[in-house]
Design a protein around this motif. Sequence first.
Motif, PDB file in Angstrom:
ATOM      1  N   ASN A 154       0.802  -1.222   0.000  1.00  0.00           N
ATOM      2  CA  ASN A 154       0.000   0.000   0.000  1.00  0.00           C
ATOM      3  C   ASN A 154       0.844   1.285   0.000  1.00  0.00           C
ATOM      4  O   ASN A 154       0.446   2.300   0.589  1.00  0.00           O
ATOM      5  CB  ASN A 154      -0.952   0.015   1.207  1.00  0.00           C
ATOM      6  CG  ASN A 154      -2.145   0.937   0.976  1.00  0.00           C
ATOM      7  OD1 ASN A 154      -2.641   1.065  -0.147  1.00  0.00           O
ATOM      8  ND2 ASN A 154      -2.604   1.578   2.038  1.00  0.00           N
ATOM      9  N   LYS A 156       1.894   4.592  -1.542  1.00  0.00           N
ATOM     10  CA  LYS A 156       1.261   5.535  -2.468  1.00  0.00           C
ATOM     11  C   LYS A 156       2.204   6.658  -2.891  1.00  0.00           C
ATOM     12  O   LYS A 156       2.047   7.239  -3.974  1.00  0.00           O
ATOM     13  CB  LYS A 156       0.014   6.141  -1.827  1.00  0.00           C
ATOM     14  CG  LYS A 156      -1.077   5.122  -1.512  1.00  0.00           C
ATOM     15  CD  LYS A 156      -1.601   4.457  -2.784  1.00  0.00           C
ATOM     16  CE  LYS A 156      -2.741   3.484  -2.462  1.00  0.00           C
ATOM     17  NZ  LYS A 156      -3.209   2.780  -3.695  1.00  0.00           N
ATOM     18  N   ASP A 183      -0.517   3.717  -9.083  1.00  0.00           N
ATOM     19  CA  ASP A 183      -1.001   4.898  -8.352  1.00  0.00           C
ATOM     20  C   ASP A 183       0.088   5.515  -7.481  1.00  0.00           C
ATOM     21  O   ASP A 183      -0.179   6.437  -6.702  1.00  0.00           O
ATOM     22  CB  ASP A 183      -2.198   4.513  -7.467  1.00  0.00           C
ATOM     23  CG  ASP A 183      -3.415   4.095  -8.290  1.00  0.00           C
ATOM     24  OD1 ASP A 183      -3.575   4.647  -9.398  1.00  0.00           O
ATOM     25  OD2 ASP A 183      -4.178   3.227  -7.832  1.00  0.00           O
ATOM     26  N   ILE A 184       1.316   5.014  -7.586  1.00  0.00           N
ATOM     27  CA  ILE A 184       2.408   5.513  -6.752  1.00  0.00           C
ATOM     28  C   ILE A 184       3.036   6.744  -7.401  1.00  0.00           C
ATOM     29  O   ILE A 184       3.346   6.742  -8.593  1.00  0.00           O
ATOM     30  CB  ILE A 184       3.476   4.425  -6.545  1.00  0.00           C
ATOM     31  CG1 ILE A 184       2.853   3.173  -5.898  1.00  0.00           C
ATOM     32  CG2 ILE A 184       4.625   4.949  -5.677  1.00  0.00           C
ATOM     33  CD1 ILE A 184       3.792   1.991  -5.800  1.00  0.00           C
TER      34      ILE A 184
END
Length: 381
Positions: A154, A156, A183-184
């Motif tokens: 997770n 980001k 989405d990073i």
Amino acid sequence: MKYRYLLPTLLAGLAMTAAAHAQIKIGIITSNTGPVALIGIPQKNTIPLLPTHFGDQKVEYIAFDDGSDPTTTVTVLKKLITEDKVDAIIGPSSSPNAMAALDFVSQAKIPMLAPVGTIAIVLPMDDKRRWVFKTTQNDGLVANALIKHMVAHNVKTLGFIGTGDTFGETWHKVMTDLLAKTDIKIVANERFKRPDTSVTGQALRIISAKPDAVLVAAPGGPAVLPEATLVDMNYKGTIYQTHGAALNEFIKLGGKKVEGTVLGGSVMLVPNEIPDSNPAKKVALKYIADYKKLNGAEPATFGGNMYDAGLLLERAVPVALKTTKPGTVQFREALRDALENIKDLPGTQGIYNMTPADHSGFDERGVELITVKNGAWALAK
């Protein structure tokens, strides 16, 4: 193998000879001194483990230390090409030095087996890079493994700090391109020089951006400084490293400050945790045992890159010998073609399958996701 030492005017060179009148000559350039010595020393120490024969032909290895200096790399390279008339080159030890050599090996039509990290030495493929073969995993292959771990955990936002040279710049480009598909976001982007003794300013800017994780892109010993500085500043996110940090000295130099690091490395770091079904495991274990017997310590993976260059030549040279003789441009061309067509060759780093478009030849079997756990390497979960 029989050894003799040369002391040229411009630098101290080490020449290693398998036979006084060997028909095949291989030039070797390593960085045994200077900022890249942690990479170059295990490569130099691996030279006595290289094949003494390729097929029925004896081999002469002529090896020099470039002192981690790209200018010296070029000086030595010119000597190997014009005076020693070598049939192939193994080396140099670092990405900037290899890039400095590119024009000269391509002009002379001499295959160069480069044990360096940067993908820029073999891509984009062109008339120059067709003469270079890389014995390390391509940056993108390692980056993909790291990004998968980031996504699974997770992450980001990512901070990036790399060396201000070919290695760091190439890694930033690779990460930027690959992260665009996720989405990073990279929220901090810093550089430092390999000899630097402080990165306080860079670390402060990274921490102020509050990234979930940080990637350090640096080869050898310099990889420790940014991570140790971030830890000293109480950064609590995950710190990732590239395969440039895949050596035991990274743990020795970093100590508890590098505990929990996640990096992409080869089977050499954790051979006993790799299933027997992986053909590279047997090769890696043999190399580690032979190196330890010779040098009294286990090798860094960078030494394995040198060893694999010998394996690639051992497979390719007999093919080239079927059509022509060493010491000629025709032999070097045939050797280049043979290297480009190597398939299913297990090495210490993975399985080599070369193609005209891929002169590294590794697939996912060449990368293991590894962490530092209790002061030792372990497979990351």
